[in-house]
Design an enzyme around this catalytic site. Structure first.
Site, PDB file in Angstrom:
ATOM      1  N   ARG A 155      -6.413   1.019   3.706  1.00 10.42           N
ATOM      2  CA  ARG A 155      -5.280   1.552   2.962  1.00 10.42           C
ATOM      3  C   ARG A 155      -4.901   0.657   1.794  1.00 10.42           C
ATOM      4  NH1 ARG A 155      -3.590   0.178   8.176  1.00 10.42           N
ATOM      5  NH2 ARG A 155      -1.689  -1.052   8.475  1.00 10.42           N
ATOM      6  N   GLU A 167      -1.763  -6.341   8.009  1.00 12.35           N
ATOM      7  CA  GLU A 167      -0.453  -6.013   8.568  1.00 12.35           C
ATOM      8  C   GLU A 167      -0.277  -6.717   9.911  1.00 12.35           C
ATOM      9  OE1 GLU A 167       2.570  -5.542   8.685  1.00 12.35           O
ATOM     10  OE2 GLU A 167       2.844  -3.468   8.036  1.00 12.35           O
ATOM     11  N   HIS A 177       0.833  -1.205   0.000  1.00 10.37           N
ATOM     12  CA  HIS A 177       0.000   0.000   0.000  1.00 10.37           C
ATOM     13  C   HIS A 177       0.870   1.258   0.000  1.00 10.37           C
ATOM     14  CE1 HIS A 177       0.783   1.230   4.178  1.00 10.37           C
ATOM     15  NE2 HIS A 177       0.746  -0.053   4.490  1.00 10.37           N
ATOM     16  N   HIS A 200       0.634  -5.422   2.978  1.00  9.03           N
ATOM     17  CA  HIS A 200       1.404  -4.560   3.873  1.00  9.03           C
ATOM     18  C   HIS A 200       2.854  -5.030   3.951  1.00  9.03           C
ATOM     19  CE1 HIS A 200      -2.494  -3.041   5.456  1.00  9.03           C
ATOM     20  NE2 HIS A 200      -2.867  -4.266   5.142  1.00  9.03           N
TER      21      HIS A 200
END
Length: 211
Positions: free
Chosen positions: A58, A85, A9, A155
Site C-alpha cells: 500500500r 505499520e 499511504h 503508515h
C-alpha cells in the site's frame, strides 16, 4: 539544506472495511489511489533525490500515485520493513468498531493511540519507535544533512513514531498525535543538525477514512 517529505499511504482495502490491518499486505482502493494523486500535486515543485517506503504494497502504490501527481516517472526507492505499520497481533483482521464495543472506549483508545498500551501478540507504539527511529537516523538522516530531498511514504503509526522523535513530543502527549490521510509533512534539515529546523504541513480535503 535537505527536505524530508512524509506522506501516509492512501485508503487501503481494509481501511475501507474498518479492519485492523497492521502487517497484512493489502492494496489501495480506487479512492486511495486518487487521493494520493491529489496529494502528489501539492509537492510537484519539489525535486526529490530518493524515496523510502515500507515493505508493504500500500505504500508502494501510494508512492506511484504521488509520483503521478507530481508528474515524475520514477525515483530511486528503498523498501524497508523497519518502516512497516504497527503489528496488531491478535487484533489483525478484526473490525475496529466491533472491538471497541467489546472492550470499551478507554481500552480501545489505549490500543489505537497509546504509547505503550499492550496488544496480545502485537507491538506497542513504543516498539514501533524502537525500529523506526534508529533506521531513520542510520539511513535517511545523513542524506538529509547532505542536502538531499527525501520522500518517505509510510503508515499512521510508523509516522507517529517518527513525529515523536522529530518534534520531540513527550510520551504522555502521544495519544493526541495524529497522522491524517491526505496530509504531507515537510521537514527542513541543515548540515550538522540531527533534528529539523522547520516544519510545514500540506493537506488536501478528502472524505473521512476508517483509519
Amino acid at each position: 539544506m535537505g527536505l524530508l517529505v512524509i506522506c501516509r499511504h492512501g485508503e487501503s482495502e481494509w481501511n475501507l472495511l474498518g479492519k485492523w490491518t497492521g502487517w497484512t499486505d493489502v492494496g489501495l482502493t480506487e479512492k486511495g489511489w486518487a487521493d494520493s494523486v491529489r496529494m502528489g500535486s501539492l509537492i510537484k515543485n519539489i525535486r526529490f533525490d530518493e524515496a523510502y517506503t515500507s515493505a508493504l504494497k500500500r505504500t508502494h502504490q501510494t508512492l506511484d500515485a504521488l509520483l503521478e501527481g507530481c508528474g515524475m516517472g520514477s525515483l530511486p526507492t528503498t523498501q524497508a520493513a523497519e518502516l512497516n505499520e504497527r503489528d496488531y497481533g491478535d487484533l489483525t483482521g478484526k473490525n475496529k468498531w466491533q472491538v471497541k464495543d467489546e472492550i470499551g472506549e478507554k481500552a480501545f483508545n489505549g490500543i489505537r493511540r497509546g504509547w505503550d498500551y499492550p496488544v496480545p501478540g502485537g507491538e506497542t507504539l513504543k516498539d514501533v519507535y524502537a525500529r523506526v527511529v534508529p533506521y531513520f537516523e542510520r539511513e535517511i538522516l545523513p542524506k538529509l544533512q547532505a542536502g538531499e530531498n527525501i520522500l518517505l511514504v509510510a503508515h499512521g503509526n510508523s509516522i507517529r513514531a517518527l513525529i515523536k522523535h522529530l518534534d520531540q513530543i513527550p510520551e504522555s502527549e502521544m495519544e493526541h498525535v495524529e497522522m491524517s490521510f491526505g496530509q504531507s509533512l515537510l521537514y527542513t534539515f541543515e548540515a550538522g543538525n540531527n533534528l529539523p529546523t522547520k516544519k510545514e504541513i500540506l493537506s488536501v480535503n478528502i472524505d473521512p477514512v476508517n483509519a
